[in-house]
Design a protein around this motif. Structure first.
Motif, mmCIF file in Angstrom:
data_model
loop_
_atom_site.group_PDB
_atom_site.id
_atom_site.type_symbol
_atom_site.label_atom_id
_atom_site.label_comp_id
_atom_site.label_asym_id
_atom_site.label_seq_id
_atom_site.Cartn_x
_atom_site.Cartn_y
_atom_site.Cartn_z
ATOM 1 N N GLN A 380 113.040 65.784 25.017
ATOM 2 C CA GLN A 380 112.114 66.910 25.017
ATOM 3 C C GLN A 380 111.221 66.861 26.251
ATOM 4 O O GLN A 380 111.005 65.805 26.849
ATOM 5 C CB GLN A 380 111.261 66.875 23.745
ATOM 6 C CG GLN A 380 112.081 66.976 22.466
ATOM 7 C CD GLN A 380 111.239 66.821 21.214
ATOM 8 O OE1 GLN A 380 110.025 66.957 21.246
ATOM 9 N NE2 GLN A 380 111.885 66.528 20.097
ATOM 10 N N THR A 381 110.699 68.009 26.646
ATOM 11 C CA THR A 381 109.821 68.090 27.810
ATOM 12 C C THR A 381 108.478 67.433 27.498
ATOM 13 O O THR A 381 107.958 67.554 26.400
ATOM 14 C CB THR A 381 109.604 69.559 28.219
ATOM 15 O OG1 THR A 381 110.882 70.170 28.404
ATOM 16 C CG2 THR A 381 108.810 69.658 29.510
ATOM 17 N N ASP A 382 107.928 66.739 28.476
ATOM 18 C CA ASP A 382 106.673 66.012 28.278
ATOM 19 C C ASP A 382 105.474 66.958 28.256
ATOM 20 O O ASP A 382 105.539 68.100 28.721
ATOM 21 C CB ASP A 382 106.482 64.965 29.383
ATOM 22 C CG ASP A 382 106.281 65.617 30.738
ATOM 23 O OD1 ASP A 382 105.124 65.789 31.155
ATOM 24 O OD2 ASP A 382 107.284 65.991 31.373
ATOM 25 N N LEU A 383 104.360 66.462 27.729
ATOM 26 C CA LEU A 383 103.157 67.275 27.532
ATOM 27 C C LEU A 383 102.614 67.846 28.840
ATOM 28 O O LEU A 383 102.260 69.032 28.908
ATOM 29 C CB LEU A 383 102.088 66.451 26.821
ATOM 30 C CG LEU A 383 100.777 67.166 26.459
ATOM 31 C CD1 LEU A 383 100.214 66.609 25.151
ATOM 32 C CD2 LEU A 383 99.721 67.069 27.551
ATOM 33 N N THR A 384 102.503 67.029 29.867
ATOM 34 C CA THR A 384 101.903 67.512 31.110
ATOM 35 C C THR A 384 102.719 68.647 31.716
ATOM 36 O O THR A 384 102.165 69.644 32.192
ATOM 37 C CB THR A 384 101.737 66.366 32.113
ATOM 38 O OG1 THR A 384 100.936 65.332 31.524
ATOM 39 C CG2 THR A 384 101.059 66.840 33.382
ATOM 40 N N SER A 385 104.035 68.512 31.706
ATOM 41 C CA SER A 385 104.885 69.580 32.231
ATOM 42 C C SER A 385 104.731 70.857 31.417
ATOM 43 O O SER A 385 104.660 71.968 31.971
ATOM 44 C CB SER A 385 106.357 69.138 32.241
ATOM 45 O OG SER A 385 106.572 68.067 33.131
#
Length: 395
Positions: A380-385
């Motif tokens: 899954q895509t990370d929070l910052t991105s």
């Protein structure tokens, strides 16, 4: 969509954090600040107690400036400073209320994107509430909009904090002359470069670690089952080293050993070692080095997930017992094995009775789940991105 490339716009961020009674809020905020700064953004961190950064982030981070929470006098000074500008993005971490004078400055000129970064949870309301607008109806920022951003464990939430070089190895595809395309690694991850033996040897411990010792880290509040754990480990057939974090875990262990009439250094095949305060980097290394990790709160939970090792989460206890629902939602969301759920239930006081055995067989069984969970979340895509993408849509 990720914004850590040279073509990405560099934004100015104001991130506000209040330290309530532990250091988890500051830990999360610092990791977010550092991740943004390493992607080329300028960050101001406003915090009411920055003292823990002395050990949490002793080297600081280029691109981040730390400021005391602004009181009335400081706000008057900022209002009169013609060189001071509100950031492109203002983050209100965990529902901390921004100073009204700062809100008044926000309302002047170009309006920033105002984000309320919420606590991490696996409960159903997270996906329903993530990304919703909250119009400001009163006060100096009346007419502005605050946006809710919820971290979470599923693709329809704000994701989890994970810096790009932690686990993902960027790759490049090359095609040799007349050959078949091949993939080569262009950079190593932090975890792949970690030298476990060298790091453990560098710890200031009272006794060197033996090759046959199971390593268990302990970062907790005051679990009622702690004496049971210590007694169990002391009577086990396998030597164990308990590496105890500073602060409340150390005090809890001292109380438990006293109640058991046990030496502060353990008994039987259990040896207890006290750790110094660790930087965030070294705390990651601790989780990577151990066979089993006891973690608490939010920041250390996420880092335990990225370690890919089996762990027990001591959730922050709440008087109304809301943490019970939160823990059970987390267990369900990540398909936790039934025996590990049982361990969590006793460790967190949801159930009474003896703590299930922390045996080598159990740890080996749970290790497969820890690795599978790490890989699932890594996809899954990370929070910052996700946060950068969200901000880009609102600007």
């Amino acid at each position: 969509m990720k914004f850590d490339t040279p073509s990405s716009p560099s934004l100015r961020w104001d991130i506000f954090c209040r330290v309530i009674d532990n250091h988890g809020d500051l830990g999360v905020c610092w990791r977010l600040c550092a991740d943004l700064a390493q992607r080329g953004h300028a960050v101001r961190l406003w915090v009411d107690d920055a003292s823990a950064l002395a050990w949490m982030a002793p080297k600081g981070c280029a691109g981040i400036t730390v400021h005391a929470w602004p009181d009335d006098a400081a706000m008057q000074s900022l209002a009169q400073d013609s060189t001071f500008n509100i950031g492109d993005v203002v983050v209100e971490a965990f529902g901390c209320e921004l100073p009204e004078a700062f809100q008044a400055l926000m309302a002047q000129g170009r309006l920033p994107i105002w984000v309320n970064l919420e606590y991490l949870s696996a409960e159903g309301y997270v996906a329903r509430s993530h990304g919703l607008a909250s119009p400001v109806m009163s006060g100096p920022a009346r007419g502005m909009t605050k946006w809710f951003f919820y971290p979470g464990f599923t693709p329809d939430t704000g994701g989890l904090l994970r810096e790009p070089n932690l686990l993902e190895a960027p790759t490049a595809t090359t095609t040799p002359s007349g050959g078949t395309p091949s993939t080569v690694t262009t950079s190593q991850t932090r975890q792949s470069k970690f030298d476990r033996a060298a790091w453990l040897a560098g710890l200031p411990l009272d006794k060197p670690i033996a090759a046959n010792e199971r390593l268990i880290s302990l970062f907790c509040y005051e679990p009622a089952a702690l004496p049971d754990l210590l007694k169990q480990l002391s009577q086990a057939a396998t030597p164990a080293r308990l590496l105890v974090a500073q602060g409340r875990p150390r005090a809890a262990v001292a109380a438990a050993t006293q109640a058991l009439h046990m030496s502060s250094r353990g008994a039987g095949l259990l040896h207890i070692s006290q750790l110094p305060y660790l930087s965030q980097t070294d705390f990651d290394h601790l989780l990577w080095a151990c066979d089993f990790n006891f973690v608490r709160g939010e920041d250390s939970l996420v880092r335990a997930l990225w370690a890919g090792k089996p762990f027990a989460w001591h959730i922050y206890p709440q008087d109304d017992l809301a943490h019970h629902d939160k823990l059970q939602a987390f267990e369900a969301a990540l398909d936790m094995p039934a025996d590990l759920r049982k361990f969590h239930a006793v460790w967190n006081g949801l159930e009474t009775g003896p703590l299930p055995a922390l045996s080598r067989t159990a740890i080996d069984h749970w290790h497969a789940w820890g690795h599978q969970t790490q890989q699932r979340l890594l996809a899954q895509t990370d929070l910052t991105s996700l946060l950068l993408s969200f901000v880009a849509q609102k600007r």
